[in-house]
Design a protein around this motif. Sequence first.
Motif, short mmCIF file in Angstrom:
data_model
loop_
_atom_site.label_atom_id
_atom_site.label_comp_id
_atom_site.label_asym_id
_atom_site.label_seq_id
_atom_site.Cartn_x
_atom_site.Cartn_y
_atom_site.Cartn_z
N SER A 328 1.05 -1.19 -0.09
CA SER A 328 0.09 -0.13 -0.02
C SER A 328 1.13 1.28 -0.05
CB SER A 328 -0.79 -0.01 1.25
OG SER A 328 -1.73 1.15 1.25
N CYS A 329 1.39 1.64 1.21
CA CYS A 329 2.16 2.91 1.27
C CYS A 329 3.67 2.92 0.61
CB CYS A 329 2.30 3.34 2.78
SG CYS A 329 3.62 2.32 3.63
N LYS A 330 4.32 1.80 0.61
CA LYS A 330 5.51 1.69 0.02
C LYS A 330 6.41 2.83 0.92
CE LYS A 330 5.11 -0.07 -4.55
NZ LYS A 330 5.42 0.07 -5.96
N CYS A 334 2.82 1.07 6.54
CA CYS A 334 1.39 0.46 6.92
C CYS A 334 1.56 -1.08 7.27
CB CYS A 334 0.81 0.42 5.44
SG CYS A 334 1.33 -0.34 4.02
N CYS A 337 3.01 -5.03 3.07
CA CYS A 337 3.96 -5.76 2.34
C CYS A 337 4.61 -6.83 3.40
CB CYS A 337 4.73 -4.92 1.54
SG CYS A 337 5.74 -3.86 2.75
N CYS A 367 8.66 -3.90 0.73
CA CYS A 367 8.68 -2.38 -0.02
C CYS A 367 10.05 -1.92 0.30
CB CYS A 367 7.82 -1.70 0.18
SG CYS A 367 7.70 -1.08 1.88
S1 FES Z 1 3.64 -1.04 1.51
FE1 FES Z 1 3.37 -0.06 3.35
S2 FES Z 1 5.04 -0.77 4.71
FE2 FES Z 1 5.50 -1.73 2.77
#
Ligand code: FES
Length: 382
Positions: A328-330, A334, A337, A367
Amino acid sequence: MRFFSSKKKPAGTNDLMKTTNEKSRAVFHELKVKDIRRQTDECVSVAFDLPDNLHQDYRFFPGQYLTLRTNINGEDVRRSYSICSCPFEEDLRVAIKKLDGGVFSTFANEELKVGDVLKVMTPEGNFHTPISEQNKKQYVAFAAGSGITPIMSIMKTVLRNEPNSTFSLFFGNRTSNSIIFRDEIDELKNVYMNRLEVHHILSREDQGSDFTRGHIDGVKVEAFSRSFFNPADVDEFLICGPEDMIRNIDESLKSLGVSKEKIHFELFTTSTEVVGQKQKAKSSGETSGNVSKITVLLDGEETHFDLAYDGKSVVDAAMDAGADVPFSCKGAVCCTCRARVIEGEVEMDMNYALEPEEVEDGYILTCQTHPRSPTVKISYDE
Ligand code: FES
């Protein structure tokens, strides 16, 4: 279909509350927008229709979020938004505040319509505390702007499901018109008069007192603690807002003697300053020029690809190789991943989501992960 039911089940036994050991990998389903409610000029809340067969998948802890995904002007956009409803209500609902230049938030505030279909990931996130009818706790929450969203869900659940607990909310906004959920909070104050205390702090409106003017920061928290709560008596502190505010309040609470176990915060984004504090998982020296053979396990299926030590993250490389890996956030925040290293060595750039024990057990944020050994095997299924 009724998704949430407050009437049929007694407080504390609602089967829509996720149980502590309920854990499943996050996946997207297509859900229809059931309702859009304007909360302020810059914020809408969006509720989804849940077919019966997905009811179980969307059980959540108050404080968790949904990742929404759609195509906007030819671009696949995904963003995470906290759930503002709570498990006993009839809505699975998130609040979306319009940000300057925000692609998804502008789309949601200006174009999204009832009946549209979005891809919605099953609930994720670690911002919660165990709720129990037996609890007799004192909660103190600090929220700013849209940071109220997960706190709203927790607050409603606590007030309804913990009849012996009290809740104090310190809520920062620019003006009284920009207060998200203002009416709902007022209603809660009427219903739970003796157990809910709300203090609005406004930065651009004078309410006639130094306490309630400006931004919530460490100095204010110390002042609040002299008048409204004794830090030693509080069981859970909840903080959600801009990163500076979170760090400031966190430091202030610790200087007042509060242990870190009692401080819970939800970080939506990271700043460059925090990036400097990156946490390494495992490191083994030189990276340049080395390539690793990666195996990714997802839903029992293996995907294989080569990845340079100084190349893309595992999640990006896995997607290039055709694996539908979750993210999600990369931004290391979050935890969507999350996966586990089964074999080999890796290094993470940043980590704000995994607990030290999880890192110790081999869990990683893919991520943020790069290989550091000739072969690496990573599982999303553990
Ligand atoms: S996608 Fe959110 S912590 Fe890796």
